[in-house]
Design a protein around this motif. Sequence first.
Motif, PDB file in Angstrom:
ATOM      1  N   THR A 198       0.839  -1.197   0.000  1.00  0.00           N
ATOM      2  CA  THR A 198       0.000   0.000   0.000  1.00  0.00           C
ATOM      3  C   THR A 198       0.874   1.246   0.000  1.00  0.00           C
ATOM      4  N   TYR A 199       2.017   1.158   0.671  1.00  0.00           N
ATOM      5  CA  TYR A 199       2.926   2.295   0.734  1.00  0.00           C
ATOM      6  C   TYR A 199       3.984   2.227  -0.358  1.00  0.00           C
ATOM      7  N   GLN A 200       4.339   1.019  -0.764  1.00  0.00           N
ATOM      8  CA  GLN A 200       5.385   0.885  -1.772  1.00  0.00           C
ATOM      9  C   GLN A 200       4.934   1.395  -3.138  1.00  0.00           C
ATOM     10  N   GLU A 201       3.620   1.476  -3.348  1.00  0.00           N
ATOM     11  CA  GLU A 201       3.151   1.952  -4.641  1.00  0.00           C
ATOM     12  C   GLU A 201       3.424   3.446  -4.813  1.00  0.00           C
ATOM     13  N   PHE A 202       3.732   4.133  -3.726  1.00  0.00           N
ATOM     14  CA  PHE A 202       4.095   5.533  -3.795  1.00  0.00           C
ATOM     15  C   PHE A 202       5.603   5.648  -4.004  1.00  0.00           C
ATOM     16  N   GLU A 203       6.016   6.661  -4.712  1.00  0.00           N
ATOM     17  CA  GLU A 203       7.443   6.828  -4.998  1.00  0.00           C
ATOM     18  C   GLU A 203       8.212   7.236  -3.743  1.00  0.00           C
ATOM     19  N   SER A 204       7.777   8.307  -3.099  1.00  0.00           N
ATOM     20  CA  SER A 204       8.490   8.799  -1.920  1.00  0.00           C
ATOM     21  C   SER A 204       7.524   9.481  -0.955  1.00  0.00           C
ATOM     22  N   PRO A 205       6.620   8.755  -0.323  1.00  0.00           N
ATOM     23  CA  PRO A 205       5.699   9.402   0.612  1.00  0.00           C
ATOM     24  C   PRO A 205       6.420  10.022   1.790  1.00  0.00           C
ATOM     25  N   ASP A 206       7.574   9.465   2.177  1.00  0.00           N
ATOM     26  CA  ASP A 206       8.323  10.039   3.285  1.00  0.00           C
ATOM     27  C   ASP A 206       8.831  11.432   2.935  1.00  0.00           C
ATOM     28  N   ARG A 207       9.177  11.661   1.681  1.00  0.00           N
ATOM     29  CA  ARG A 207       9.638  12.998   1.281  1.00  0.00           C
ATOM     30  C   ARG A 207       8.495  14.010   1.372  1.00  0.00           C
ATOM     31  N   SER A 208       7.291  13.561   1.083  1.00  0.00           N
ATOM     32  CA  SER A 208       6.149  14.448   1.226  1.00  0.00           C
ATOM     33  C   SER A 208       5.970  14.847   2.689  1.00  0.00           C
ATOM     34  N   CYS A 209       6.148  13.874   3.599  1.00  0.00           N
ATOM     35  CA  CYS A 209       6.059  14.162   5.030  1.00  0.00           C
ATOM     36  C   CYS A 209       7.106  15.194   5.441  1.00  0.00           C
ATOM     37  N   VAL A 210       8.355  14.968   5.000  1.00  0.00           N
ATOM     38  CA  VAL A 210       9.434  15.890   5.364  1.00  0.00           C
ATOM     39  C   VAL A 210       9.195  17.269   4.747  1.00  0.00           C
ATOM     40  N   ALA A 211       8.642  17.302   3.533  1.00  0.00           N
ATOM     41  CA  ALA A 211       8.394  18.587   2.869  1.00  0.00           C
ATOM     42  C   ALA A 211       7.398  19.432   3.648  1.00  0.00           C
ATOM     43  N   TYR A 212       6.347  18.801   4.170  1.00  0.00           N
ATOM     44  CA  TYR A 212       5.376  19.546   4.976  1.00  0.00           C
ATOM     45  C   TYR A 212       6.020  20.067   6.252  1.00  0.00           C
ATOM     46  N   MET A 213       6.832  19.234   6.879  1.00  0.00           N
ATOM     47  CA  MET A 213       7.512  19.665   8.094  1.00  0.00           C
ATOM     48  C   MET A 213       8.473  20.814   7.800  1.00  0.00           C
ATOM     49  N   ASP A 214       9.186  20.715   6.687  1.00  0.00           N
ATOM     50  CA  ASP A 214      10.108  21.769   6.255  1.00  0.00           C
ATOM     51  C   ASP A 214       9.363  23.084   6.059  1.00  0.00           C
ATOM     52  N   ALA A 215       8.217  22.998   5.366  1.00  0.00           N
ATOM     53  CA  ALA A 215       7.425  24.207   5.115  1.00  0.00           C
ATOM     54  C   ALA A 215       6.918  24.805   6.423  1.00  0.00           C
ATOM     55  N   ALA A 216       6.487  23.945   7.344  1.00  0.00           N
ATOM     56  CA  ALA A 216       5.993  24.428   8.630  1.00  0.00           C
ATOM     57  C   ALA A 216       7.091  25.126   9.424  1.00  0.00           C
ATOM     58  N   TRP A 217       8.294  24.535   9.402  1.00  0.00           N
ATOM     59  CA  TRP A 217       9.441  25.121  10.116  1.00  0.00           C
ATOM     60  C   TRP A 217       9.750  26.520   9.587  1.00  0.00           C
ATOM     61  N   ASN A 218       9.804  26.656   8.261  1.00  0.00           N
ATOM     62  CA  ASN A 218      10.078  27.964   7.666  1.00  0.00           C
ATOM     63  C   ASN A 218       8.928  28.936   7.911  1.00  0.00           C
ATOM     64  N   LEU A 219       7.710  28.426   7.848  1.00  0.00           N
ATOM     65  CA  LEU A 219       6.551  29.280   8.079  1.00  0.00           C
ATOM     66  C   LEU A 219       6.525  29.792   9.515  1.00  0.00           C
ATOM     67  N   MET A 220       6.905  28.946  10.467  1.00  0.00           N
ATOM     68  CA  MET A 220       6.981  29.379  11.869  1.00  0.00           C
ATOM     69  C   MET A 220       7.925  30.565  12.026  1.00  0.00           C
ATOM     70  N   HIS A 221       9.063  30.500  11.312  1.00  0.00           N
ATOM     71  CA  HIS A 221      10.031  31.588  11.430  1.00  0.00           C
ATOM     72  C   HIS A 221       9.537  32.855  10.725  1.00  0.00           C
ATOM     73  N   LEU A 222       8.802  32.696   9.645  1.00  0.00           N
ATOM     74  CA  LEU A 222       8.230  33.874   8.980  1.00  0.00           C
ATOM     75  C   LEU A 222       7.168  34.528   9.863  1.00  0.00           C
ATOM     76  N   ILE A 223       6.365  33.699  10.496  1.00  0.00           N
ATOM     77  CA  ILE A 223       5.305  34.220  11.364  1.00  0.00           C
ATOM     78  C   ILE A 223       5.897  34.845  12.615  1.00  0.00           C
ATOM     79  N   GLY A 224       6.942  34.212  13.132  1.00  0.00           N
ATOM     80  CA  GLY A 224       7.556  34.651  14.385  1.00  0.00           C
ATOM     81  C   GLY A 224       7.547  33.506  15.376  1.00  0.00           C
ATOM     82  N   CYS A 225       8.726  33.045  15.764  1.00  0.00           N
ATOM     83  CA  CYS A 225       8.815  31.874  16.634  1.00  0.00           C
ATOM     84  C   CYS A 225       8.116  32.088  17.972  1.00  0.00           C
ATOM     85  N   SER A 226       8.050  33.351  18.430  1.00  0.00           N
ATOM     86  CA  SER A 226       7.420  33.613  19.721  1.00  0.00           C
ATOM     87  C   SER A 226       5.919  33.358  19.695  1.00  0.00           C
TER      88      SER A 226
END
Length: 588
Positions: free
Chosen positions: A337-365
């Motif tokens: 079920t998961y192997q049929e996807f090319e890189s679902p883990d990269r999608s997970c990391v990409a969302y986390m990456d975007a959230a991390w950068n977005l937190m800094h744009l918004i303001g970490c405080s």
Amino acid sequence: MRIASSAHRFFSFQNPPHFLSIAKPSLLPSLHRGIQFKKTNSTLHYKFLGFSHRLRAMSTTTENPTSLPTVQVRDSIDLTDKERRIFDRLLEVLRHFSLQTQLRVAGGWVRDKLLGRDCYDIDIAIDNMLGKEFCEKVNEYLSSKGEEAHGIGVIQCNPDQSKHLETARMRLYDIWIDVVNLRCEDYSENSRIPTMRFGTAEEDAYRRDLTINSLFYNINTSSVEDFTGRGIADLKSGKIVTPLPPKETFLDDPLRVLRALRFGARFGFTLDAELKKAASDDDVKAAIADKISRERVGHEIDLMVSGSQPITAISYISDLSLFWVVFSLPPEIDPPTYQEFESPDRSCVAYMDAAWNLMHLIGCSTFNDEQRRLGLYTTLFLPLRSSTYKDNKSKEVPVVNYIFRNSLKLKASNAETVIRVHNATEEFVSLIPLILSDNEDIKIAEVDWGRGVLDVPVASKLRIKAGLLLRKIKDFWRVALLASVLLYPTNIDDTKEASAEQFKLEKRSQTFKRVENAILELGLEKTWERKPLVDGKDIKSVLQLKDGPLVGEWQKKVVQWQLAYPSGTSEECFDWMRQTHSKRARVE
């Protein structure tokens, strides 16, 4: 990532986010659509929520060591007053009992002190007795001086879980110190569980996880000892290397794989090529899955996510094909079920990456430490938020729940919070265009206000919907908004390159702030703490009702009424209840 040459060393934030743009905006697509992946060259194309997204494949290939500046390492260790008092007291114990013991501080404390960092984690290695025996000697000495003895804790060894050393712990001058014996391990041909014996400092150094953690500070001679001959050199050049061949080191204790990745991310050091190869070896993967406790895995992952470079650390896990080893899935789920996807883990990391950068744009405080931590977990597992499996009672359970409770053995409350935020994203995404709309005459027919929402003006309906949502997720509503903003469509030109990538998150940060300000202007901050004007007893008295589900329905309606009329009084609420109940009775 670039490293600043400084004794204390500072780090830049991640590069502009490896995120996506959405080609065809829509008010609210279904949030339960699947993910399909197709990888071409360096670009990962995927379809998510019915839109076309483009994600530049994340690359965490370590830089050429020659391109990295030399790390500033001190020539000697400067002790704090408290450290000096602790070490002097331990030397007094040696003299009092005429012990020929060599006392060495091992590992991270030495590394951090040489980097000019504060460290309160003092691990002492001794060469001719067990840690518990030495701690007992310390207490015997304290008693002889008329001072209070301290309690001694002993952490037993557990070879089956790669915990080979018994550790004694006691407190001196309000600092916890761990005491262990120097070790040497002999392996039989048919077993990975070693036979332990007292070892020399050199033998112990070579059994350490990394060369930068194999350094000793000899308390007897007040000097740094580098028995591998590489510890200081690798520290200065910023390299993550194992003292012995990496596969041998990792099979000895597979947790060292995660520690190597965590330290590499934390310090911005280069991962050795052989180390990376060994980390992704099938035998090592099997050992990670089978040989170490999930509590130890979860602890390492939590240190990564809570650290200063979480994206780099989790990206290493993905790049080395360790993602589904660490974040293991329920056995009930068929792997294909998961192997049929090319890189679902990269999608997970990409969302986390975007959230991390977005937190800094918004303001970490904007986020406290716990919100930041669980916010990163929330976005890491966003692509899995609709995935479920059946437990042993045939109940549908979120896969994310399994990862938290079984794969990482983190607190059940962590899983509950992340799942609650995941469940809130669909509703939040539906609210964003309503909150941002400048059109006060939104056609009610076009909006699903939800079953049972009071018949009030649109502006009040919006306040009810937003208020009920915040009451569900409470202090984590900003985390839910962050995740929802990442899912919310934006009209961004998808033809531009790197600069457009940053612009997309700028746009999302503006959306976050506009929605946040709107919620604050509606007076909904801490709305979940506001007590109901009318309780169940009042409802039964005013409406002449008996105990039953109808009382619960009215309690929900009262909450909605308070949200619609924030300045309303209890008497006004009673009048509304009587009128509404009377109308309902006439209709029936």
